[in-house]
Write a protein that holds these residues in place. Structure first.
Motif, short mmCIF file in Angstrom:
data_model
loop_
_atom_site.label_atom_id
_atom_site.label_comp_id
_atom_site.label_asym_id
_atom_site.label_seq_id
_atom_site.Cartn_x
_atom_site.Cartn_y
_atom_site.Cartn_z
N SER A 94 14.24 5.98 -53.03
CA SER A 94 15.59 5.67 -52.57
C SER A 94 15.66 4.17 -52.26
O SER A 94 14.64 3.51 -52.10
CB SER A 94 15.94 6.46 -51.31
OG SER A 94 15.17 6.00 -50.20
N MET A 95 16.89 3.67 -52.17
CA MET A 95 17.07 2.25 -51.86
C MET A 95 16.53 1.91 -50.48
O MET A 95 15.92 0.87 -50.28
CB MET A 95 18.55 1.88 -51.96
CG MET A 95 19.07 1.75 -53.38
SD MET A 95 18.40 0.30 -54.23
CE MET A 95 19.35 -1.01 -53.46
N ASN A 96 16.73 2.79 -49.51
CA ASN A 96 16.24 2.52 -48.16
C ASN A 96 14.72 2.44 -48.13
O ASN A 96 14.14 1.57 -47.45
CB ASN A 96 16.73 3.60 -47.20
CG ASN A 96 18.21 3.50 -46.91
OD1 ASN A 96 18.80 2.43 -47.05
ND2 ASN A 96 18.83 4.60 -46.51
N MET A 97 14.06 3.33 -48.86
CA MET A 97 12.60 3.26 -48.93
C MET A 97 12.15 1.96 -49.59
O MET A 97 11.22 1.28 -49.11
CB MET A 97 12.05 4.45 -49.73
CG MET A 97 12.11 5.79 -49.02
SD MET A 97 11.45 7.13 -50.05
CE MET A 97 9.73 6.61 -50.21
N LEU A 98 12.80 1.59 -50.68
CA LEU A 98 12.42 0.38 -51.39
C LEU A 98 12.60 -0.85 -50.51
O LEU A 98 11.73 -1.72 -50.45
CB LEU A 98 13.24 0.24 -52.67
CG LEU A 98 12.94 -1.00 -53.53
CD1 LEU A 98 11.48 -1.02 -53.95
CD2 LEU A 98 13.84 -1.02 -54.76
N ILE A 99 13.71 -0.92 -49.80
CA ILE A 99 13.95 -2.06 -48.91
C ILE A 99 12.91 -2.12 -47.80
O ILE A 99 12.39 -3.20 -47.46
CB ILE A 99 15.38 -1.97 -48.33
CG1 ILE A 99 16.41 -2.22 -49.44
CG2 ILE A 99 15.56 -2.98 -47.20
CD1 ILE A 99 17.83 -1.90 -49.03
N ALA A 100 12.56 -0.95 -47.23
CA ALA A 100 11.55 -0.92 -46.16
C ALA A 100 10.19 -1.40 -46.66
O ALA A 100 9.52 -2.19 -45.99
CB ALA A 100 11.45 0.49 -45.60
N PHE A 101 9.79 -0.94 -47.84
CA PHE A 101 8.47 -1.31 -48.35
C PHE A 101 8.45 -2.72 -48.92
O PHE A 101 7.40 -3.37 -48.94
CB PHE A 101 8.00 -0.29 -49.37
CG PHE A 101 7.77 1.08 -48.79
CD1 PHE A 101 7.16 1.23 -47.56
CD2 PHE A 101 8.19 2.23 -49.46
CE1 PHE A 101 6.95 2.48 -47.00
CE2 PHE A 101 7.99 3.49 -48.91
CZ PHE A 101 7.38 3.62 -47.67
N ARG A 102 9.61 -3.22 -49.37
CA ARG A 102 9.69 -4.63 -49.75
C ARG A 102 9.50 -5.51 -48.51
O ARG A 102 8.93 -6.60 -48.59
CB ARG A 102 11.04 -4.92 -50.40
CG ARG A 102 11.17 -4.38 -51.80
CD ARG A 102 10.54 -5.31 -52.82
NE ARG A 102 11.34 -6.51 -53.00
CZ ARG A 102 10.93 -7.58 -53.66
NH1 ARG A 102 9.72 -7.61 -54.17
NH2 ARG A 102 11.71 -8.63 -53.81
#
Length: 489
Positions: A94-102
């Protein structure tokens, strides 16, 4: 005491910088496709700003830690954290996961460039650094050539998830070499890290970013960020061992380099973020073609930087700074004026080439000026402080442009954001009704054109700052330092 194997250490440092270079080229190529799959065009800027924000707030902290406890453990920790973030980013659903891990990935990246560049300055003499500079110029040049093609092929034949997984073998190789061949003797000092200053700095930058992201909607973050950063300055003036010594900015070369660095980084990261989006979302280009638009900049930068390092002894700093920023103004002006839906792709390529060549000349001279204005004991923190202003400029610039883009899209009631996500997919929204497709492309193009004018304005402001750089006599205080390696910071 074991001695450092300099050639292999240089290879390890080159590998760590190669990851940073790939991060810029490969990720920029794939991001429109990622957004089309995960959805969330309104969060597009956060994929970049989350990474830059976390790396920004940690750069001066890592620089201080490197001066206190040694370069090696700090760099190893940074690479390790970057790899963990890369793997988790690749596993995101998900976008939220990607933003968090970025964000996690950026926390590691904050150590990689400034500490790696500081190590080069530690292990090579001044006479040797100009030759070593060519190695790092080649690293960024190669990344600029293979990055967009690699990203496009990965998206087409594998999956966008693999753009993050390719960091793993490179990072493990760099860490293994550093452990085996780089050895340093650290003189531990009875100093403490300024946790209050670090906390105020982090909170202030986060508040500013939320403020610029909320353009036209919620600007509370701007005054809050200003208050927190003002408190940070007050704290730094009083503590014994500040994260960023305020006395550094009494040196004109550092003060002007910091201001100009923040401005040109806003332009640079804005261009690398939104030019591929324009090519893929408005012009209907493929991911490979979209990513290839930033190749002229990534290649032009290290080539110009290599020449700049050799010209400094003859010309001094100011001609390279002013002339280089002049080229960036021309390049970004062409982008803002001529990049239209019916434009030839030669326009963004030419604009990005002029932009990259200009930054190669000016940024190299600025960073060398910073490092020749302080002694060894402040080299790490001075380098990190300069990197900090460059990355904060990039983060805030991309955040501001993201806010502008979303604001423009939301102003048009005919533009459904969900349909705009399809516009960025490999089919370029071919399943959408023709009228809706034209409306989406027009709205996206209008918002991005405003961003190109913001990029141009940032370039003009950097050029203006460069005009105030001290007129140092030819050869005075000019030494060639590969801690100023030809690298798009």
């Amino acid at each position: 005491m074991r001695t450092t194997h300099r050639p292999l250490t240089t290879v390890a440092l080159a590998l760590s910088l190669f990851m940073a270079a790939l991060e810029m080229t490969v990720v920029s190529t794939a991001m429109p496709t990622v957004v089309s799959e995960l959805g969330g065009l309104e969060s597009y800027a956060w994929i970049f700003t989350a990474y830059m924000l976390s790396s920004t707030i940690t750069v001066p902290i890592y620089g201080k830690l490197a001066d206190l406890y040694g370069r090696k453990p700090v760099l190893l920790f940074g690479i390790g954290l970057f790899l963990v973030g890369s793997v988790l980013s690749g596993l995101s659903t998900s976008m939220n996961m990607l933003i968090a891990f970025r964000t996690l990935q950026g926390l590691g990246a904050g150590a990689m460039q400034p500490v790696a560049l500081t190590i080069v300055g530690d292990i090579y003499t001044l006479e040797q650094r100009a030759k070593v500079q060519g190695v790092f110029s080649a690293v960024w040049g190669i990344a600029g050539l293979v990055g967009p093609l690699t990203g496009g092929l990965i998206v087409k034949y594998l999956s966008w998830h693999w753009i993050f997984f390719i960091n793993v073998p490179v990072g493990l190789g760099a860490m293994g070499l550093l452990v085996a061949v780089f050895h340093e003797q650290v003189q531990h000092k009875p100093q403490k890290l300024d946790f209050a200053g670090a906390a105020l700095l982090s909170a202030g930058v986060v508040a500013l970013l939320f403020g610029v992201q909320g353009v036209g909607r919620n600007l509370l973050g701007l005054p809050l960020g200003a208050v927190l950063l003002a408190a940070f300055v007050l704290v730094e003036r009083k503590v014994a061992d500040p994260v960023i010594p305020m006395s550094l900015f009494k040196i004109p070369e550092i003060a002007i380099s910091s201001a100009a660095g923040a401005l040109f980084s806003a332009a640079m990261f804005g261009a690398t973020t939104y030019v591929p989006l324009y090519v893929q979302g408005v012009l209907g280009g493929s991911p490979t073609l979209a990513g290839g638009m930033i190749t002229p900049m990534i290649v032009g930068w290290p080539v110009a930087s290599l020449f700049a390092g050799r010209m400094l002894l003859k010309t001094g700093y100011r001609p390279l700074i002013v002339g280089g920023f002049g080229l960036t103004v021309i390049g970004t002006g062409l982008m803002a004026l001529l990049l239209k839906p019916e434009s030839s792709l030669l326009i963004p390529e030419l604009a990005m080439a002029l932009f990259g060549i200009g930054l190669g000349f000016s940024s190299t001279a600025l960073l060398i000026a910073v490092q020749t204005s302080v002694g060894w004991e402040l080299r790490g923190v001075a380098t990190a402080s300069n990197m900090f202003f460059r990355t904060i400029g990039g983060a805030l610039g991309v955040g501001l442009m993201g806010g502008v883009l979303v604001s423009q899209l939301l102003q048009d009631p005919r533009v459904p954001i969900a349909a705009a996500n399809e516009l960025l997919g490999p089919e370029h929204g071919r399943g959408l009704p023709p009228d809706l497709l034209r409306t989406l492309s027009g709205a996206l193009g209008h918002g991005l054109t405003i961003n190109f004018w913001i990029i141009c304005a940032a370039s003009v402001a950097a050029f203006t700052a460069g005009l105030f750089f001290p007129k140092i006599k030819r050869g005075e205080g000019v030494t060639i330092s590969t801690t100023d390696v030809a690298a798009p910071h």
